[in-house]
Design an enzyme around this catalytic site. Sequence first.
Site, PDB file in Angstrom:
ATOM      1  N   ARG A  21      38.292  31.873  40.804  1.00  0.00           N
ATOM      2  CA  ARG A  21      38.599  33.312  40.799  1.00  0.00           C
ATOM      3  C   ARG A  21      39.564  33.659  39.681  1.00  0.00           C
ATOM      4  O   ARG A  21      39.203  34.257  38.675  1.00  0.00           O
ATOM      5  CB  ARG A  21      39.167  33.723  42.165  1.00  0.00           C
ATOM      6  CG  ARG A  21      39.179  35.242  42.408  1.00  0.00           C
ATOM      7  CD  ARG A  21      40.323  36.004  41.768  1.00  0.00           C
ATOM      8  NE  ARG A  21      41.650  35.504  42.144  1.00  0.00           N
ATOM      9  CZ  ARG A  21      42.780  35.998  41.657  1.00  0.00           C
ATOM     10  NH1 ARG A  21      42.758  36.995  40.767  1.00  0.00           N
ATOM     11  NH2 ARG A  21      43.947  35.471  42.016  1.00  0.00           N
ATOM     12  N   ASP A  22      40.815  33.256  39.798  1.00  0.00           N
ATOM     13  CA  ASP A  22      41.821  33.657  38.816  1.00  0.00           C
ATOM     14  C   ASP A  22      41.559  33.030  37.461  1.00  0.00           C
ATOM     15  O   ASP A  22      41.967  33.560  36.433  1.00  0.00           O
ATOM     16  CB  ASP A  22      43.212  33.264  39.323  1.00  0.00           C
ATOM     17  CG  ASP A  22      44.322  34.010  38.605  1.00  0.00           C
ATOM     18  OD1 ASP A  22      44.038  35.063  38.006  1.00  0.00           O
ATOM     19  OD2 ASP A  22      45.471  33.539  38.630  1.00  0.00           O
ATOM     20  N   HIS A 213      52.672  30.993  42.849  1.00  0.00           N
ATOM     21  CA  HIS A 213      51.550  31.100  41.912  1.00  0.00           C
ATOM     22  C   HIS A 213      52.168  31.277  40.526  1.00  0.00           C
ATOM     23  O   HIS A 213      52.622  32.367  40.180  1.00  0.00           O
ATOM     24  CB  HIS A 213      50.670  32.300  42.283  1.00  0.00           C
ATOM     25  CG  HIS A 213      49.503  32.516  41.378  1.00  0.00           C
ATOM     26  ND1 HIS A 213      48.211  32.241  41.752  1.00  0.00           N
ATOM     27  CD2 HIS A 213      49.425  32.989  40.105  1.00  0.00           C
ATOM     28  CE1 HIS A 213      47.397  32.529  40.762  1.00  0.00           C
ATOM     29  NE2 HIS A 213      48.111  32.993  39.752  1.00  0.00           N
ATOM     30  N   HIS A 215      52.374  30.731  36.219  1.00  0.00           N
ATOM     31  CA  HIS A 215      51.577  30.725  34.998  1.00  0.00           C
ATOM     32  C   HIS A 215      52.329  29.976  33.901  1.00  0.00           C
ATOM     33  O   HIS A 215      53.541  29.792  33.964  1.00  0.00           O
ATOM     34  CB  HIS A 215      51.285  32.155  34.538  1.00  0.00           C
ATOM     35  CG  HIS A 215      50.153  32.801  35.276  1.00  0.00           C
ATOM     36  ND1 HIS A 215      49.267  33.660  34.678  1.00  0.00           N
ATOM     37  CD2 HIS A 215      49.761  32.709  36.571  1.00  0.00           C
ATOM     38  CE1 HIS A 215      48.373  34.076  35.564  1.00  0.00           C
ATOM     39  NE2 HIS A 215      48.663  33.521  36.731  1.00  0.00           N
ATOM     40  N   CYS A 246      45.603  37.273  34.216  1.00  0.00           N
ATOM     41  CA  CYS A 246      45.370  38.627  34.726  1.00  0.00           C
ATOM     42  C   CYS A 246      44.797  39.510  33.623  1.00  0.00           C
ATOM     43  O   CYS A 246      45.449  39.710  32.592  1.00  0.00           O
ATOM     44  CB  CYS A 246      46.671  39.223  35.252  1.00  0.00           C
ATOM     45  SG  CYS A 246      46.507  40.931  35.827  1.00  0.00           S
ATOM     46  N   ASN A 255      47.153  29.966  33.664  1.00  0.00           N
ATOM     47  CA  ASN A 255      47.521  29.442  34.977  1.00  0.00           C
ATOM     48  C   ASN A 255      48.044  28.019  34.847  1.00  0.00           C
ATOM     49  O   ASN A 255      47.741  27.313  33.880  1.00  0.00           O
ATOM     50  CB  ASN A 255      46.294  29.421  35.895  1.00  0.00           C
ATOM     51  CG  ASN A 255      45.982  30.764  36.508  1.00  0.00           C
ATOM     52  OD1 ASN A 255      46.785  31.320  37.234  1.00  0.00           O
ATOM     53  ND2 ASN A 255      44.807  31.287  36.208  1.00  0.00           N
TER      54      ASN A 255
END
Length: 315
Positions: A21-22, A213, A215, A246, A255
Site C-alpha cells: 500500500r504505502d 511509522h 520514513h 505520501c 519508507n
Amino acid sequence: MTVMESAPLPTFVHIREVGPRDGLQNEPVILSTAQKVKLIDMLSATGLQAIEVGAFVRPQQVPQMADTEAVFAGIKRHPGVTYSAIAPNVVGARRALAAGADVVQVFLSASESHNRSNVNMSIEQSLTQVAEMASLVHGAGKPFDAVVSVAFGCPFEGDVPVERVLDICQRLLDVGAEQLTLGDTTGMAHPLLVQEVVRAFRARFPRQPLRLHLHSARGAGLANLLAGLQMGVDLFDSSIGGIGGCPFAPGAPGNLCTEDVVHLLHEMGIKTGLNLPALMNTARELERMLGHEVPGQTIKAGICKHLRDRESSPQ
C-alpha cells in the site's frame, strides 16, 4: 526519563509490512493485480504477521490502489497473518469490510494543512468520520486501528505540537481504536524528537500499545528506529525494498526498508520471526516488477557473512 536514558531494548519486534500500500502508492509504475497478488503472497511466506494490502480511496486520486478489492480476492491468506487496509472515510470502510479486510486502518493528520491535502477534510471532520467508521467496523465484528500522520512535523506547517497529537490520539481511543500508529510521514523526525513524542505518549497512555511509522526521506530512518527501540517501542511499519511515501505532501519519499530493518535488528540480537533471505528474494522480485532498483541498502550490500548461517531459517 531524560534523553540520555532508555528502556531495555525489546527482545522481539513486530513488523507490519506496508509496501503493497504505502510503497506502491508512490510508484509511477502501476503494477497489475496479478503482480500485486504475487508480491503479497511472497511476503506472506516470510514470517510476517501483518501486511497492509491496499487502500480504499478514490482511484482518480491514487490510481495505484484502484484494484484493491481484486487484490484481496486474489491473495492466498496464510494462517496467523493479518491482512489490513486503510480507509479515509465511511465509504472506504464499507469497501474494506466487503473485501474481507481483517483490520480497517483509519488515518488522519495531526495538522490541518496536511489533512486537507491528504483527505480534503478538516481534522474535526475526519474525527467525525472516524466515529462513524468505528461504529461500522465494530458492528461487523472487526477491529479498527488508527494512524496519525505528520505526528513529528508537517511539510506545510512545520512543527506539530505534541499535545495536539496526543489530543487526537485520545479522541481515537475514545471511539475504540485498538492500536495507534504515529507517522513520520515526510521524514521530519530526528531521534530526540522521537524520544520526546514517545515519552509524552507513554506518560498519557501508559498501557496503550504504540506503533511507529517512520520514513527515511532525509536519511534518519534507522536512527529514529533505534530511538524508538530505546524507548521500548516494539511495533513498527516498514516497506519491502524501502519503496513508497505520501503522494500528497512534498518531500515524502522513503519508507523504512523492511529488509534493512530486519538485518539491523537481527544484528542486534532482536528477534522478528522473519526470514531475511526470503525478504531479500521478495525485494529482488519487486525490482523486476517495477523495472528499477529499490532504495533499500541490504539488497545492494548483501547479508553480512556472520549472519548468513543464522538467516537460513526464521528467527
